[in-house]
Design an enzyme around this catalytic site. Structure first.
Site, mmCIF file in Angstrom:
data_model
loop_
_atom_site.group_PDB
_atom_site.id
_atom_site.type_symbol
_atom_site.label_atom_id
_atom_site.label_comp_id
_atom_site.label_asym_id
_atom_site.label_seq_id
_atom_site.Cartn_x
_atom_site.Cartn_y
_atom_site.Cartn_z
ATOM 1 C CG HIS A 128 -20.713 -1.009 52.455
ATOM 2 N ND1 HIS A 128 -21.909 -1.230 51.805
ATOM 3 C CD2 HIS A 128 -21.039 -0.456 53.653
ATOM 4 C CE1 HIS A 128 -22.906 -0.817 52.562
ATOM 5 N NE2 HIS A 128 -22.396 -0.336 53.689
ATOM 6 C CG ASP A 158 -22.104 -3.146 48.962
ATOM 7 O OD1 ASP A 158 -21.100 -3.705 49.453
ATOM 8 O OD2 ASP A 158 -22.630 -2.127 49.468
ATOM 9 N N GLY A 229 -25.288 1.647 59.796
ATOM 10 C CA GLY A 229 -25.350 0.484 60.670
ATOM 11 C C GLY A 229 -26.410 -0.507 60.241
ATOM 12 C CG ASN A 230 -30.671 0.097 59.606
ATOM 13 O OD1 ASN A 230 -30.898 1.229 60.037
ATOM 14 N ND2 ASN A 230 -31.261 -0.977 60.093
ATOM 15 C CB SER A 231 -24.883 -1.269 55.614
ATOM 16 O OG SER A 231 -25.027 0.052 55.153
ATOM 17 N N GLY A 287 -19.232 -10.677 25.482
ATOM 18 C CA GLY A 287 -18.044 -10.186 24.790
ATOM 19 C C GLY A 287 -18.321 -9.175 23.710
ATOM 20 C CB VAL A 288 -20.778 -7.282 22.312
ATOM 21 C CG1 VAL A 288 -20.733 -8.465 21.372
ATOM 22 C CG2 VAL A 288 -21.935 -7.405 23.296
ATOM 23 C CB ILE A 290 -23.977 -2.878 23.998
ATOM 24 C CG1 ILE A 290 -23.801 -2.957 25.518
ATOM 25 C CG2 ILE A 290 -23.897 -4.256 23.361
ATOM 26 C CD1 ILE A 290 -24.814 -3.841 26.218
#
Length: 497
Positions: A128, A158, A229-231, A287-288, A290
Site C-alpha cells: 500500500h 501487503d 509513515g512507519n508502514s 481446489g476445495v 471449506i
C-alpha cells in the site's frame, strides 16, 4: 557442685557454628538467584542505542509520486437553462480565456518506510506504500537518494519488493525466525513516522498470530509506537533480526495508541523469495471450498473432536482429480495436523506448486489418505466454482412438509428458476423457517436449498426423513445438512430429537 563440660558435650556446639553459616550462605545464594532470575525475566536492555546505530543505515524512507488526472469539468454543476448558468460562466471566465478549461494533471506524493535486504539493492516495503505510484524514490540514512523500480507485489500480505542500483554495496538486514518470538519479548521499530524522517521506537510483543482481513494474515501485535509513515518499516528483535514488517495500527484518531501490527517475517520472507525469483507469488492450490467444524457438526459426523476443515464443495481441480469429496474433513495436509480452515489455507499456500502431498480425511467414520498434486492458486483466482450437476434422479411431484422447523418442498423447474438454481440440481427448497426453531438460529432461511443430508443426496422429503431416522438409529443427536444459498454451499447440523 559445679558442672564441667566435657569435650563430648562441647562437640555439638562447635558443629552448630558451621551449620548456621551454611544456612545463611544458602539463603543468600537463593536470594541472589531469585534476583538474577527476576532480572533475566524482565530482559530490559540498558539501551537500544547500539542496535539503532548498527541497523539504521539499512532502513530507508520511501517517497512515491503519482500523477493525478485533473477533472475535465472545472465549472460548477448547474442545471441546463438555470438562471445561475450565465452567472457561473461569467465568474469562471472573468479573468480571461482559459478559466474553466480542463486543468493540467498534478502530482501527488506519499511517504512510507522500507528496509534493504541485500547489498545489491533489494528493498522490502508494504504494497500500500507504493501502490499506483509512477515514481519511487529511496532516501538512505547516509543522506543520499536513489530511484527504485518495482520488482513485484503481493496484495494478500501487503508486501512489495523494490530494487535500486547502487555503485557501492548497500548495508542490509536479515530476516529472523518470527515463530520463536514470544509475547513479552522486547522489539524495536524503525521508520519514517508522519514524514519526520528516521525514527526509532521500542516496546514489547503484545500478542502473536493476529489476523486483520487477509487469508494469509499472521501479524505480530506490538506496543512499540507505529504511526502513519512507519508502514513498510522493520520490526527488530534484540538480535537485530527483522521479525516483522510494520503494516497497520488500530487507532480511533489515526495516531499510535500502542496497538500496532507487523506482518510476521516467516510469512514475508517466503513472499519476498518468490517475488525475487519470479516477480510474482506462486502459492499452492488445493481446489476445495471449506468451512469450520463446529461441535454439533462434529457430533453429527461422528468425529471425536471439533477440528479440521470440512469440505463443502469440490470443483474441477486438483482435489477432484485426487478423489476428495464434499463432506470430507481434512485432518492433516502434507503430514501437518490441520486444526481449522485458516490453518489449511496457510499451509497449502506455503506449499510448492506441483508438489504431490498426502491429505488425510475423515470419511464415513474412517480416515482415508489420498495423494493430491497441488495446482497454483493464482491461476485459479478468477475461475468460477461450478454447481453440482444432476445425479439423474427424477424428483417426485411437489409436496410440502414440515420437518425440524423447516417447511420443505422438492425442487421443480419453477422453483429452480425462482431461486436461481442450476438446471438439473436436485434437493429440497426451504419454503419457510420457524423463527423459534434451531434452524432459524443457525441461519437457514426461505430460499435455501438442501442437497444432502447425512452426507447422502436428497431428492425428496422421504429421503430427508430417512436420513433423520438413520441419525437417530445411530444414536446421534444431529443430522448434517448440505445447504446452498445462491450457489454457495455450507454444512449445518440440526438436532433430530
Amino acid at each position: 557442685m559445679s558442672l564441667v563440660l566435657s569435650p563430648s558435650n562441647r562437640g555439638p556446639q562447635k558443629a552448630a557454628m558451621p551449620l548456621r553459616a551454611f544456612v545463611v550462605t544458602l539463603i543468600g545464594a537463593l536470594a541472589l538467584l531469585v534476583q538474577a532470575t527476576a532480572t533475566q525475566a524482565r530482559g530490559a536492555p540498558e539501551s537500544f542505542a547500539d542496535l539503532a546505530e548498527r541497523f539504521s543505515p539499512a532502513v530507508v524512507n520511501i517517497t512515491t509520486t503519482t500523477v493525478v488526472e485533473a477533472s475535465t469539468d472545472s465549472m460548477p454543476m448547474v442545471p441546463e437553462g438555470s438562471p445561475f448558468q450565465d452567472f457561473f460562466e461569467d465568474f469562471m471566465n472573468r479573468n480571461g480565456p482559459g478559466q474553466g478549461q480542463p486543468q493540467r494533471p498534478r502530482k501527488s506524493q506519499a511517504l512510507g518506510s522500507g528496509f534493504v535486504i541485500s547489498e545489491d539493492g533489494y528493498i522490502v516495503t508494504n504494497n500500500h506504500v507504493i501502490e499506483g505510484a509512477d515514481e519511487i524514490e529511496i532516501e538512505f540514512f547516509e543522506d543520499f537518494t536513489l530511484p527504485a523500480t518495482l520488482v513485484g507485489t503481493d496484495p494478500k500480505t501487503d508486501i512489495a519488493l523494490l530494487k535500486v542500483e547502487s555503485d557501492v554495496p548497500l548495508k542490509f538486514v536479515s530476516f529472523g525466525d518470527s515463530d520463536i518470538a514470544r509475547v513479552g519479548d522486547w522489539v524495536m521499530a524503525m521508520g519514517n513516522p508522519l514524514g519526520q524522517g528516521f525514527s526509532v521506537s521500542a516496546g514489547i510483543i503484545s500478542q502473536r498470530g493476529r489476523a486483520l482481513s487477509g487469508i494469509y494474515d499472521d501479524f505480530i501485535q506490538t506496543d512499540a509506537a507505529i504511526n502513519r509513515g512507519n508502514s513498510g518499516g522493520p520490526l527488530f528483535n534484540m538480535d537485530g533480526e527483522v521479525i516483522g514488517v510494520n503494516t497497520a495500527i488500530l487507532s480511533p484518531n489515526g495516531g499510535s495508541i500502542g496497538i500496532g501490527f507487523s506482518m510476521a517475517s516467516n510469512v514475508v520472507s517466503k513472499v519476498v523469495n518468490q517475488l525475487q525469483e519470479f516477480g510474482e507469488t506462486r502459492r499452492g492450490w488445493l481446489g476445495v471450498r471449506i468451512q469450520n467444524v463446529s461441535d454439533d457438526v462434529a457430533e453429527a459426523m461422528g468425529l471425536a473432536a471439533a477440528k479440521g476443515a470440512l469440505i463443502t464443495d469440490v470443483p474441477e481441480g486438483p482435489s477432484k482429480e485426487a478423489g476428495l469429496e464434499s463432506g470430507d474433513v481434512i485432518l492433516s495436509f502434507d503430514n501437518k495436523d490441520i486444526d481449522d480452515p485458516d490453518a489449511l489455507v496457510r499451509t497449502v499456500g506455503d506449499t510448492e506448486v506441483g508438489k504431490a502431498v498426502r491429505v488425510t480425511v475423515f470419511r464415513d467414520g474412517k480416515t482415508k489418505t489420498l495423494m493430491v498434486t497441488l495446482g497454483r492458486r493464482e491461476d485459479a483466482e478468477n475461475a468460477s466454482m461450478p454447481q453440482d450437476g444432476s445425479d439423474g434422479a427424477t424428483p417426485e411431484a411437489p409436496q410440502s412438509v414440515e420437518l425440524m422447523g423447516l417447511t420443505l418442498q422438492p425442487l421443480t423447474d419453477d422453483l429452480r428458476e425462482q431461486l436461481g438454481v442450476s438446471a438439473g440440481t436436485d434437493g429440497l427448497a426451504v419454503v419457510e423457517v420457524d423463527e423459534a426453531a434451531e434452524a432459524f438460529e443457525k441461519g437457514l432461511r426461505a430460499g435455501d436449498v438442501i442437497t444432502e443430508a447425512g452426507q447422502e443426496k436428497v431428492t425428496s422429503v422421504a429421503d430427508l426423513e430417512a436420513r433423520v431416522e438413520a441419525a437417530r438409529d445411530a444414536g446421534r443427536n444431529t443430522v448434517l445438512l448440505l445447504v446452498r444459498r445462491s450457489g454457495e454451499p455450507r454444512f449445518v447440523a440440526l438436532g433430530v430429537n
